[in-house]
Design a protein around this motif. Structure first.
Motif, PDB file in Angstrom:
ATOM      1  N   ASP A   8       0.789 -11.027  -5.917  1.00 17.72           N
ATOM      2  CA  ASP A   8       0.650  -9.594  -6.158  1.00 17.72           C
ATOM      3  C   ASP A   8      -0.758  -9.125  -5.809  1.00 17.72           C
ATOM      4  OD1 ASP A   8       3.224  -9.245  -6.982  1.00 17.72           O
ATOM      5  OD2 ASP A   8       2.768  -9.341  -9.128  1.00 17.72           O
ATOM      6  N   SER A   9      -1.746  -9.932  -6.145  1.00 21.06           N
ATOM      7  CA  SER A   9      -3.133  -9.594  -5.853  1.00 21.06           C
ATOM      8  C   SER A   9      -3.377  -9.567  -4.344  1.00 21.06           C
ATOM      9  CB  SER A   9      -4.057 -10.603  -6.530  1.00 21.06           C
ATOM     10  OG  SER A   9      -5.379 -10.417  -6.133  1.00 21.06           O
ATOM     11  N   LEU A  10      -2.795 -10.545  -3.637  1.00 22.93           N
ATOM     12  CA  LEU A  10      -2.934 -10.588  -2.179  1.00 22.93           C
ATOM     13  C   LEU A  10      -2.243  -9.400  -1.523  1.00 22.93           C
ATOM     14  CD1 LEU A  10      -2.504 -14.338  -1.151  1.00 22.93           C
ATOM     15  CD2 LEU A  10      -4.425 -12.845  -0.674  1.00 22.93           C
ATOM     16  N   SER A  11      -1.057  -9.052  -1.972  1.00 21.19           N
ATOM     17  CA  SER A  11      -0.348  -7.927  -1.362  1.00 21.19           C
ATOM     18  C   SER A  11      -1.055  -6.611  -1.672  1.00 21.19           C
ATOM     19  CB  SER A  11       1.107  -7.889  -1.822  1.00 21.19           C
ATOM     20  OG  SER A  11       1.187  -7.672  -3.214  1.00 21.19           O
ATOM     21  N   THR A  12      -1.664  -6.492  -2.847  1.00 25.76           N
ATOM     22  CA  THR A  12      -2.408  -5.289  -3.193  1.00 25.76           C
ATOM     23  C   THR A  12      -3.628  -5.152  -2.286  1.00 25.76           C
ATOM     24  OG1 THR A  12      -1.691  -5.450  -5.475  1.00 25.76           O
ATOM     25  CG2 THR A  12      -3.598  -4.055  -5.047  1.00 25.76           C
ATOM     26  N   ARG A  13      -4.353  -6.258  -2.083  1.00 21.69           N
ATOM     27  CA  ARG A  13      -5.518  -6.228  -1.198  1.00 21.69           C
ATOM     28  C   ARG A  13      -5.114  -5.909   0.236  1.00 21.69           C
ATOM     29  NH1 ARG A  13      -8.856 -11.513  -2.320  1.00 21.69           N
ATOM     30  NH2 ARG A  13      -7.624 -11.774  -4.177  1.00 21.69           N
ATOM     31  N   SER A  14      -4.026  -6.482   0.668  1.00 21.84           N
ATOM     32  CA  SER A  14      -3.533  -6.209   2.019  1.00 21.84           C
ATOM     33  C   SER A  14      -3.165  -4.728   2.168  1.00 21.84           C
ATOM     34  CB  SER A  14      -2.319  -7.090   2.303  1.00 21.84           C
ATOM     35  OG  SER A  14      -1.768  -6.778   3.552  1.00 21.84           O
ATOM     36  N   LEU A  15      -2.520  -4.153   1.164  1.00 23.62           N
ATOM     37  CA  LEU A  15      -2.158  -2.746   1.191  1.00 23.62           C
ATOM     38  C   LEU A  15      -3.405  -1.858   1.223  1.00 23.62           C
ATOM     39  CD1 LEU A  15      -0.050  -0.500   1.038  1.00 23.62           C
ATOM     40  CD2 LEU A  15      -0.189  -0.674  -1.461  1.00 23.62           C
ATOM     41  N   ILE A  16      -4.405  -2.193   0.431  1.00 21.74           N
ATOM     42  CA  ILE A  16      -5.646  -1.423   0.399  1.00 21.74           C
ATOM     43  C   ILE A  16      -6.345  -1.481   1.757  1.00 21.74           C
ATOM     44  CG2 ILE A  16      -7.978  -1.354  -0.585  1.00 21.74           C
ATOM     45  CD1 ILE A  16      -6.712  -2.112  -3.277  1.00 21.74           C
ATOM     46  N   LYS A  17      -6.366  -2.658   2.384  1.00 20.23           N
ATOM     47  CA  LYS A  17      -6.987  -2.786   3.707  1.00 20.23           C
ATOM     48  C   LYS A  17      -6.253  -1.926   4.726  1.00 20.23           C
ATOM     49  CE  LYS A  17      -8.907  -7.416   3.166  1.00 20.23           C
ATOM     50  NZ  LYS A  17      -8.815  -8.822   3.599  1.00 20.23           N
ATOM     51  N   ARG A  18      -4.940  -1.951   4.685  1.00 18.44           N
ATOM     52  CA  ARG A  18      -4.161  -1.155   5.621  1.00 18.44           C
ATOM     53  C   ARG A  18      -4.401   0.339   5.403  1.00 18.44           C
ATOM     54  NH1 ARG A  18       1.569  -4.347   5.312  1.00 18.44           N
ATOM     55  NH2 ARG A  18       0.866  -6.210   6.369  1.00 18.44           N
ATOM     56  N   LEU A  19      -4.449   0.761   4.153  1.00 17.63           N
ATOM     57  CA  LEU A  19      -4.690   2.167   3.846  1.00 17.63           C
ATOM     58  C   LEU A  19      -6.075   2.609   4.291  1.00 17.63           C
ATOM     59  CD1 LEU A  19      -2.953   2.545   0.365  1.00 17.63           C
ATOM     60  CD2 LEU A  19      -2.192   3.467   2.560  1.00 17.63           C
ATOM     61  N   LEU A  20      -7.075   1.744   4.068  1.00 20.09           N
ATOM     62  CA  LEU A  20      -8.427   2.069   4.519  1.00 20.09           C
ATOM     63  C   LEU A  20      -8.494   2.150   6.044  1.00 20.09           C
ATOM     64  CD1 LEU A  20     -10.663  -0.014   2.091  1.00 20.09           C
ATOM     65  CD2 LEU A  20     -10.450   2.468   2.208  1.00 20.09           C
ATOM     66  N   LEU A  21      -7.806   1.251   6.730  1.00 16.74           N
ATOM     67  CA  LEU A  21      -7.756   1.294   8.180  1.00 16.74           C
ATOM     68  C   LEU A  21      -7.081   2.586   8.643  1.00 16.74           C
ATOM     69  CD1 LEU A  21      -8.233  -0.034  10.921  1.00 16.74           C
ATOM     70  CD2 LEU A  21      -6.008  -1.145  10.666  1.00 16.74           C
ATOM     71  N   LEU A  22      -6.024   2.996   7.964  1.00 16.38           N
ATOM     72  CA  LEU A  22      -5.336   4.236   8.293  1.00 16.38           C
ATOM     73  C   LEU A  22      -6.261   5.438   8.112  1.00 16.38           C
ATOM     74  CD1 LEU A  22      -2.685   5.657   9.077  1.00 16.38           C
ATOM     75  CD2 LEU A  22      -2.156   5.773   6.634  1.00 16.38           C
ATOM     76  N   VAL A  23      -7.053   5.456   7.058  1.00 14.76           N
ATOM     77  CA  VAL A  23      -7.998   6.543   6.820  1.00 14.76           C
ATOM     78  C   VAL A  23      -9.033   6.604   7.953  1.00 14.76           C
ATOM     79  CG1 VAL A  23      -9.879   7.309   5.314  1.00 14.76           C
ATOM     80  CG2 VAL A  23      -7.687   6.628   4.324  1.00 14.76           C
ATOM     81  N   VAL A  24      -9.556   5.460   8.363  1.00 15.03           N
ATOM     82  CA  VAL A  24     -10.542   5.415   9.442  1.00 15.03           C
ATOM     83  C   VAL A  24      -9.924   5.914  10.752  1.00 15.03           C
ATOM     84  CG1 VAL A  24     -11.919   3.839  10.888  1.00 15.03           C
ATOM     85  CG2 VAL A  24     -11.951   3.611   8.394  1.00 15.03           C
ATOM     86  N   VAL A  25      -8.706   5.486  11.049  1.00 19.24           N
ATOM     87  CA  VAL A  25      -8.028   5.923  12.276  1.00 19.24           C
ATOM     88  C   VAL A  25      -7.788   7.431  12.232  1.00 19.24           C
ATOM     89  CG1 VAL A  25      -5.856   5.769  13.570  1.00 19.24           C
ATOM     90  CG2 VAL A  25      -7.005   3.687  12.805  1.00 19.24           C
ATOM     91  N   MET A  26      -7.351   7.969  11.108  1.00 19.34           N
ATOM     92  CA  MET A  26      -7.111   9.411  10.983  1.00 19.34           C
ATOM     93  C   MET A  26      -8.414  10.188  11.144  1.00 19.34           C
ATOM     94  SD  MET A  26      -4.228   9.416   7.938  1.00 19.34           S
ATOM     95  CE  MET A  26      -4.749  10.973   7.350  1.00 19.34           C
ATOM     96  N   PHE A  27      -9.499   9.683  10.574  1.00 19.19           N
ATOM     97  CA  PHE A  27     -10.801  10.337  10.696  1.00 19.19           C
ATOM     98  C   PHE A  27     -11.246  10.370  12.161  1.00 19.19           C
ATOM     99  CE2 PHE A  27     -15.482  10.359  10.298  1.00 19.19           C
ATOM    100  CZ  PHE A  27     -15.631  11.484   9.516  1.00 19.19           C
TER     101      PHE A  27
END
Length: 182
Positions: free
Chosen positions: A3-22
């Motif tokens: 669960d901790s690994l999947s949460t970190r993976s989700l956070i990384k993906r979301l942060l990458l999405l924010v950077v791409v959108m910016f």
């Protein structure tokens, strides 16, 4: 632990999405300019013009004038004439008439466009009602000038320009002040 690994993976993906959108947000302006140039739409007029030119009496350019309202605009809006024949380098003027037929004060903003867009850099407005917002009281009618110079450096294969304005109702964002009787 998974669960901790999947949460970190989700956070990384979301942060990458924010950077791409910016980054995409910053890229929109140059993409828009390239698309407008490629398709010949939304030609913007040249920057502020302060130079003087000699008039080319041998050459004539037809400048056509168009006036349209945005879908929510109720004003009457039109040029005094459909077109002018001008000489490059000469100062010219066209009057546009606006009328507020409503029973309330309204604020409007005109947005210009030049066609062909490649010639827009050679069209210099020295005075224009589009530089400021227009406030009309109920029933008020005004004449609004646009003064312009077609540059002598306009390519020789361009002999017809169209200056169009779209009038937008911006009353909601810039409420006018009603005039009171004195």
């Amino acid at each position: 632990m998974s669960d901790s690994l999947s949460t970190r993976s989700l956070i990384k993906r979301l942060l990458l999405l924010v950077v791409v959108m910016f980054a995409f947000g910053f890229a929109l302006v140059p993409i828009y300019d390239v698309m407008c140039k490629a398709f010949g739409i939304n030609g913007k007029t040249g920057d502020a013009y302060s130079g003087t030119q000699t008039v080319d009496e041998q050459r004539q350019v037809r400048v056509q004038f168009l006036a349209t309202n945005a879908s929510d605009m109720t004003w009457g809006f039109q040029p005094k004439a459909d077109a002018l024949i001008v000489h490059p380098g000469a100062t010219n003027e066209m009057l546009f008439v606006a009328h507020n037929p409503t029973d309330k004060p309204m604020t409007a903003q005109a947005v210009p466009s030049i066609v062909p867009s490649a010639a827009a850099a050679y069209f210099h407005k020295t005075e224009c009602f589009c530089f400021t917002q227009q406030v009309l009281q109920p029933g008020e009618r005004i004449e609004m000038p646009v003064r312009f110079i077609v540059d002598r450096d306009l390519p020789q294969d361009v002999y017809h320009l169209t200056l169009g304005y779209t009038l937008f109702d911006i009353t909601a964002s810039k409420p006018p002040v009603a005039k009171t009787g004195s």
